[in-house]
Design a protein around this motif. Structure first.
Motif, short mmCIF file in Angstrom:
data_model
loop_
_atom_site.label_atom_id
_atom_site.label_comp_id
_atom_site.label_asym_id
_atom_site.label_seq_id
_atom_site.Cartn_x
_atom_site.Cartn_y
_atom_site.Cartn_z
N LEU A 79 -8.46 54.52 73.40
CA LEU A 79 -8.17 53.13 73.76
C LEU A 79 -9.44 52.43 74.23
O LEU A 79 -9.72 51.30 73.84
N TYR A 80 -10.25 53.13 75.04
CA TYR A 80 -11.50 52.54 75.51
C TYR A 80 -12.44 52.23 74.35
O TYR A 80 -13.02 51.15 74.28
N VAL A 81 -12.58 53.18 73.43
CA VAL A 81 -13.44 52.97 72.26
C VAL A 81 -12.93 51.78 71.45
O VAL A 81 -13.70 50.92 71.03
N HIS A 82 -11.63 51.73 71.23
CA HIS A 82 -11.02 50.64 70.46
C HIS A 82 -11.28 49.30 71.15
O HIS A 82 -11.71 48.33 70.50
N GLN A 83 -11.04 49.23 72.46
CA GLN A 83 -11.23 47.97 73.19
C GLN A 83 -12.69 47.53 73.17
O GLN A 83 -12.99 46.36 72.95
N THR A 84 -13.59 48.48 73.38
CA THR A 84 -15.02 48.16 73.39
C THR A 84 -15.48 47.70 72.01
O THR A 84 -16.18 46.68 71.89
N GLY A 86 -4.86 51.61 66.54
CA GLY A 86 -4.57 52.84 65.84
C GLY A 86 -4.53 52.73 64.33
O GLY A 86 -4.29 53.72 63.66
N GLU A 87 -4.79 51.55 63.79
CA GLU A 87 -4.73 51.39 62.35
C GLU A 87 -6.11 51.21 61.74
O GLU A 87 -6.23 50.81 60.59
N TYR A 88 -7.15 51.44 62.48
CA TYR A 88 -8.51 51.27 61.96
C TYR A 88 -8.80 52.38 60.97
O TYR A 88 -8.66 53.55 61.27
N TYR A 109 -13.62 46.46 69.59
CA TYR A 109 -12.99 45.17 69.31
C TYR A 109 -13.73 44.05 70.01
O TYR A 109 -14.04 43.03 69.40
N GLN A 110 -14.01 44.23 71.30
CA GLN A 110 -14.68 43.17 72.06
C GLN A 110 -16.06 42.87 71.49
O GLN A 110 -16.44 41.71 71.33
N ASN A 111 -16.81 43.92 71.14
CA ASN A 111 -18.15 43.70 70.58
C ASN A 111 -18.07 43.00 69.23
O ASN A 111 -18.83 42.06 68.97
N GLU A 112 -17.19 43.47 68.37
CA GLU A 112 -17.07 42.83 67.06
C GLU A 112 -16.53 41.41 67.19
O GLU A 112 -16.98 40.49 66.51
N PHE A 113 -15.59 41.20 68.09
CA PHE A 113 -15.06 39.86 68.33
C PHE A 113 -16.18 38.91 68.72
O PHE A 113 -16.27 37.79 68.21
N ASN A 114 -17.05 39.34 69.62
CA ASN A 114 -18.18 38.49 70.04
C ASN A 114 -19.12 38.20 68.88
O ASN A 114 -19.60 37.07 68.74
N ILE A 115 -19.37 39.19 68.04
CA ILE A 115 -20.22 38.98 66.87
C ILE A 115 -19.57 37.96 65.94
O ILE A 115 -20.22 37.02 65.46
N LEU A 116 -18.27 38.12 65.67
CA LEU A 116 -17.58 37.21 64.75
C LEU A 116 -17.51 35.80 65.32
O LEU A 116 -17.64 34.81 64.58
#
Length: 170
Positions: free
Chosen positions: A27-32, A166-168, A34-41
């Motif tokens: 969950l931590y890896v997923h959240q981190t 969980g669907e990545y 996601y947040q990093n990619e979200f900021n890039i996008l």
């Protein structure tokens, strides 16, 4: 009777704690991620909009009165150049951190924006004439807007994709 011993309960408790730890780590890896990619996008979208708007403002057809003075033209060219440079550097330095289809879309977008910029700098010549010059400006503006919208849709879909834990699968 099938009663669990203290040792069995301790083993099961350790297994449950291990599984909880694994899920927490995922969950931590997923959240981190996601947040990093979200900021890039998000940053990519901002740079894309700035380049789109600066490219669309170049020609007098869409640039308004500012495009008709030398000082205004210089300002428009500088705005485009800075936006183009910012988008290029951003896309190239973050290329490994977002999907290839988004990167390819930015390259396609960059090409049409560069074509509009180049045609603007050349201006209408004797072969092209002002009517054709304005027509290419209109055609380029439409294509620039369409490609920008396609990329924005790719960005939107990517954010939706990340919302599914969980669907990545990449």
């Amino acid at each position: 009777e099938n009663l669990a011993t203290k040792e069995d309960i301790a083993t099961i408790t350790k297994q449950v704690e291990f599984i909880k730890g694994e899920i927490g780590a995922q969950l931590y890896v997923h959240q981190t991620r996601y947040q990093n990619e979200f900021n890039i996008l998000k940053d990519l979208a901002e740079k894309l909009v700035e380049l789109r708007d600066s490219a669309l403002s170049l020609r007098p057809v869409v640039g308004g009165a500012e495009a008709n003075t030398e000082e205004g033209k210089k300002k428009l060219v500088n705005r485009y150049y800075e936006a183009m440079k910012d988008l290029y550097k951003f896309c190239e330095t973050r290329k490994p951190f977002y999907p290839e289809e988004i990167y390819n879309g930015t390259k396609k977008f960059d090409q049409i924006a560069w074509r509009e910029y180049s045609e603007y700098l050349l201006g209408p010549d004797s072969k092209m004439g002002i009517v054709q010059y304005r027509k290419t400006a209109t055609d380029n503006a439409q294509t620039i807007s369409e490609i920008a919208n396609e990329i924005m849709e790719l960005l939107r879909n990517r954010v939706k994709y990340w919302e599914k834990f969980g669907e990545y699968r990449e």
